[in-house]
Structures are given as structure tokens and as C-alpha cells.
Design an enzyme around this catalytic site. Sequence first.
Site, PDB file in Angstrom:
ATOM      1  N   ASP A 115       0.886  -1.311   0.082  1.00  0.00           N
ATOM      2  CA  ASP A 115       0.083   0.016  -0.027  1.00  0.00           C
ATOM      3  C   ASP A 115       0.993   1.170   0.071  1.00  0.00           C
ATOM      4  OD1 ASP A 115      -2.378   1.681   0.287  1.00  0.00           O
ATOM      5  OD2 ASP A 115      -2.068   1.767   2.424  1.00  0.00           O
ATOM      6  N   ASP A 153      -1.398  -1.080   5.953  1.00  0.00           N
ATOM      7  CA  ASP A 153      -1.600  -0.799   7.435  1.00  0.00           C
ATOM      8  C   ASP A 153      -3.017  -0.197   7.674  1.00  0.00           C
ATOM      9  OD1 ASP A 153      -1.531   1.652   6.067  1.00  0.00           O
ATOM     10  OD2 ASP A 153      -0.766   2.722   7.656  1.00  0.00           O
ATOM     11  N   ASP A 198      -6.982  -2.605   3.652  1.00  0.00           N
ATOM     12  CA  ASP A 198      -5.982  -3.551   3.256  1.00  0.00           C
ATOM     13  C   ASP A 198      -6.397  -4.988   3.956  1.00  0.00           C
ATOM     14  OD1 ASP A 198      -4.306  -1.608   2.037  1.00  0.00           O
ATOM     15  OD2 ASP A 198      -3.503  -1.267   3.925  1.00  0.00           O
TER      16      ASP A 198
END
Length: 818
Positions: free
Chosen positions: A508, A706, A710
Site C-alpha cells: 500500500d 496498514d 488492506d
Amino acid sequence: MAHSHQDTSHATGAVTRDPVCGMTVDPDAGKPSLTHEGHVYHFCCDGCRTKFQADPEAYRTAKDVVCGMTVERATAAHMSKHAGEKFYFCSSGCQTKFDAAPEDYMGDRPAPEPMPEGTMYTCPMDPEIVQDHPGDCPICGMALEPMTPTLDSGPHPEFVDFKRRLWLTAPLALAVFVLEMGAHMGLPFADWIGHRAFGWVQFALATPVVWLCRIFFKRAWNSLKNRSPNMWTLIGIGTGAAYLFSIVSLLAPGLLPAQMADGMGMTPVYFEATAVILVLVLLGQVMELAARERTGDAIRALMDLAPKTARRVAGDTEEDVPLDALKAGDILRVRPGDSVPVDGVVTEGRSSVDESMITGEPVPVEKVAGETVTGGTLNKTGSFLMEAQVVGEGTTLNRIVQMVASAQRSRAPIQAVADRVAGYFVPAVVAAALLAFVAWWAFGPSPALSYAFVAAVSVLIIACPCALGLATPMSIMVATGRGANAGVLIRDAEALERFAKVDVLIVDKTGTLTEGKPTLTDVDPVDMDASSFLTLVAALERGSEHPLAEAIVSGAETRGAARKDSTDFDAVTGKGVTGTVEGHRVALGNEALMADLSVDISGLSDRAAALRAEGKTAMFVAVDGQPAGLIAVADRIKETTPQAIRALHDAGLRIIMATGDAEATARAVARDLQIDEVHAGVSPEDKHALVKRLKDEGLSVAMAGDGVNDAPALAEADVGIAMGTGADVAVESAGVTLVKGDLTGILRARRLAEATMRNIRQNLFFAFIYNSAGVPIAAGILYPFLGILLSPIFAAAAMSLSSVSVIGNALRLRAQKL
């Protein structure tokens, strides 16, 4: 019945907790905080801070239900969860009492709700087993678990039950072991109390252990009944043989060869081997169940994002109703600080909504009539009415929950290696024992039957899988401790097994590659010095609660700009802000705001485009109707990220970025970091689908992220890697957590995984080689040549030696260089 789950992760030393949800929070991790009555409170997210602000007294303190003392929730070192409720304690003593019998302290609280109708149950070791009611797995005998736990469900009952059994059996096993080993330590207990009484004392200590661990024998029986020999088969046969042999030795020693008797005429007993083996196996089960508990915690953390009720509007009346009472088309009111109950569309009002749950981006999104909102997102400032469009299991949040649950069920524990080998090993051992029995009975010297029994028992004892049960847990226990020292937290053995084979890493952007919060990067004034320009801009932004405004104000203070205030402040939704500073009319915003104010910004457009190409958010500033300059903010790349990306490339990993951020920003970051592939503007479902597609191509995929958004991809990936500075649900959904949020920790985790897998294979080799070599000796293969018949006591010693080898080898991981 739901059971309590204790949290003593910070039982020693200072503890900082989110007073709302009870999570431990690192005060230096940049999480939200506020000061109330002189005390600084830290929170895991803005949602908890908003709840605290609305009613601080509801979250400041809690009553210790055991002793009645008042406990500060933000600093309580001891907390347990039971039936979906949190309990805080003044000491470990009170917590232990509560965990032992929580119902005794529940008072008039309602009993936990039963599992919803239609709940399906599956086996954590054999996920192909699915049924509509609780029970035991027909393959391995383990207790079945709900496929999707409810928010009110407590820890797995078997986990709580096994912990209690461990507390009861461990002292008994230790006592019988010390008694048996006393003669070797200068403590001849048998001489002091008499050899016959000594045997009965061991029997009295070991028998409760056997009774409390009878579930292992049930699993062994099921494995035989279902023709699926596994580790439980070995445990049941080995410990059962040792226990029965000891009973025969105690009650009918005349059945055993005279050569086995000691100087007092007593034949040996092996109650200590039975008790110690069973307790070690029980300890391994508790460790495994504790790791599996976090699977349910992750899903419950997701479910907790949705409110329990919604405020439904019908004409002139409003009422709070449960979520399951909502229907598509209902009009709902969402107030400041509330979570959006279901998916729908705004019909009236405007507000700023934190959608980081979906996008992972920290900047709230302005919502006006006609725009969609998602259940579980957090309303920040304004109040609005919405029409419910998707309710029940069809909401985005529920789909995420189902994806996480489905991905986490698809597990293949490393212990399956031992079970597969045991599938061949168990029949071989049993056959060897029977063959030894028949051979000695047919051809052995007198008393042939006694020799046959001793040989068969020796075979079964030396093959008892104590080392097999320790092979994986010992390596995992040492490896996780070593990883923790290096800032790498490992959830289970499967993560280590798979991480050694990963060839694609998906990351990410926000909070993983970047710091996760916007900061002021560029100040470009026109016909004005930078300090005066920044003073005007910061004075205007002090009236705004937008995170970009916070970044500008903070940046101005850092750069020493003078502090001034504005008047006539006005926030124009989706465009920017205006106000008056020292008699000057100041405006800050996008092109649309400048067009509304008839400000010609054509001379600044190229510079704004260049800033956006660098992944920054550029804003125009006008003073008294004239263009005054540009200001830009950005989510900075972490200092360690470039080096980490280069090292990961050198390790042969293909790096893919998948982010909910805009295309231009994502590609700017990817270009600077030389990332191989970029997917921008993706939803949680898109990330999940990307991981699944790569896996379908035969690739081994790791996902690092995080945010709540996700979680599905983290759970679907072969290895999920969570940044410890991120959302709790991301941490719970991942197999690996990097405590400091440092991407270089991925390399350390990879090295640890490779070293641990080598260690586990070595342990399994030790576990089987001693047994394989010892079985023929125990069967009496040396007797015709050397006159040696292995006594069960030497068989037990060999079995113990294999355990010592496994433990010693596992401890080498403590010195592993990462």
C-alpha cells in the site's frame, strides 16, 4: 458459553491504552490524542477520540468487578474480554480470579447471545469439513469453530478449557517428574517412603493428568476409527502404553521378567513419562489455540466498525433502531461523531466523512446531497440525512468481513508435515510392536509372554512423539522471540513457511511507503516574501478542521511564521476556504474556488501541474482578489523506504503498489521509488482481487499494508505484512507485523522465515531419526547377537534425548543474524 480473554501484554511496565476500545497505543506513533482535565489521552483512531470527546466520563474509569476498586482505563495494565465486554482490573490477582470464573462476577448482565441461525462450523486444520452445528472434526478430532464469529462471541471455548487443564496438570506432572528423578539428584524419595508406596504416589499424581488429557485419547481413537492416523494416534498409543505398562508394573509385577526388578524386587514404572508428555502436548495446543484466537479478533475488529443502531427518520419522528431492522429506502440521520450505519446516498445536509476504512487515505471526504456514503465510515463534523440503499450482508463492510473470514480459513499449518509423515509412521510403529510381541512370544526365552510384552511396550515408548510435538512449537516460539527483538512479530508458523517462498510483494502507499499524514512541502508566493505569505495562509487555515489545514498550520509554526487570526471565515464545500486577515480578503482552494472569485490563476497553472506530477496537493492562494501564490502539501515518503525497495529488488522480489490514492500521486511515488507496477484508485475488493489473480497465476504473494482497507488483501495473500503503526484490524489480519512500521523489516522477516524453516526440518529429522533407529533396538534386534534387550526406561531415555536435541536445535535460532 463465551469465555474471557485476558490482555496482559503490558502487564509489566507502563501501559497506555485507548480508553474507548482498550487497545494498547504507542504515544510516539503519531496516533490521535487529546487533553482532558490535565491528562493526555491517546487513541488508536479518530473514531475513538470522537466517542471520548462526546462523553469522557463514560470512558475515563471502570470498576474492577472483583474487588470493586475504580481503575483508570487509559493506564490499566490488566484487561479481559468476556461476552463482547471489556473488564479492567487493579491487579493480576483480580484478573486471574475473573478469568477462572467470569460468570461469578457478571452480576445482572445479560447472557451472551447464541450464534446466529445458519452459522456454519469448520475445522481449523481440515477446512473441507463444514457442518451446521458444533462438534468435533471427523478427521483430526479437533473442536469445530464458527466460520464467521459474531461480535459478542468470546474466545474459543477449547482455548479457555485447555488453559485451565494446563494450570491443573502442570504442577502434577512436575511433582511426579521430580519424584522419579529424585534418586539422581541425591533425594531418594523411594527409600524414604517405601518403594511400594512410592509407586502408588506416582500413580495418584499421574492419573489425574491422564484423566484431564483424555481428549487426546479421544482424538487418537477417532483417528483410528476414521482411518486417518496422525499425531494424535502416536500420542494416544505412546502415552497409553506407558501408562498401562506402569499400572501392570504396579499391580502385577510378577508378569514382568525378573531381570527388570531392582534390588527391592520392584519393577519400573513410567508414570512420569506419561504425565510429562501429555502436559507438553497440552502446552503446544494452548500455544496453537492462542494464535488462532487472533483470527476471530480480526473479524470482530472489522464488525465493531459498524454502529449497533441507526437513527431512522419517519416524518416528524426519529427513533434508534437495530441495524437488522433497516430496509432499503429508509431515511437515516447521521450526527457528528457517528459511524455511517449502512451503504447509501446523502439526501440532505453536508459533512466531512473519514473514509480511511475504505480508501486508506487520511484526508476526510466532503459529502453533499447526491453523494454515496459507506457503512462503517466515520462522520466527522456535520449532520446529514441519507437513504439506505444496501443493508444486511450486502454492505461493503460485511463483504470485507466475509473476505477476511474466508481467506483466514484457508490455512495449512506446518504441523501438517508431521501429520503426513505420521500417516506412514504410525502404522509402521504399531506393526513393529506387534511383530516384536509375536516374535518374542513364539521364539523368546522363558517367560516368553513377559519378554514379548516388554519388547512391545519398549517399541511404543521409544516411538512416543514427544519430540514430534515439540518440533514445530519450539522453533516457532524461539523464532518469534528472535523476530520480536528485531521488530518483526510473527502470528503463526504458516506465515514463516510461506514467507520463505514469496516472489511478489504488494505494498500500500499511505502509511506503508509514506508517513501516513500530510505535511507542508512547498510555499511559492507571488510578489510577497515567504514568511508573510505563510502567515496569511496559516491565519486563514486556523479556522478549519481539515487535515490539510492542520498540515499547513503545523508547517507554518515549524518555519517560524508569525501567528495571526482570521475573521469572516467560511468553508466552501469541495472548493476551499475564505476569510479576512488584518483587513485583507484571503482565499485558499482549488481552481473552482478561484473561478468563483474571478481570480486569474493562469500564471500559476503550470507550476500547480508540476507539483501535482510530484504527487503533491497544490492549492491556490488569492489576496484581495489577486493571485498571491501556491502552497502544497504531501504525504512524505519514509526515509527508509527507498533503501528498503532497492534491497527487496536485490532479493529478487517483484514490487507492486496498490493504493486508493489518485493515479497521478501514485505514479509519482512509484516513479521516485522505481516500483515495478502501479494500481491506483483501488477499493478493498480490487486489492483482494489483485492478490487472488496473482495467486491464480501460480505466484507466491506477500501483501504489506496498514489500513482497514488492506485487511481483505492481507488475509488473502500467502503472507500478510502489517505495519504496526496502522489499524488494529490490519495487524490482526496479517501473518507478519512490523512493529516500527519500517519497510526494511520485510527483509529481516524473510531471513527469519528461511532460518526457521530450516530449523523445523532439522527438528523433524531429529524427532524421527531417534524413533526410527530406536524401534528395531527396542524390538530386540540386538538380543540374538549381544544379549541386549532394551528396557522401557532406556526407551524413555532415548525418547527424552530426541526432545533435548529438538529443544537445543531450536534454541540456536536465538543467535540467528537478521
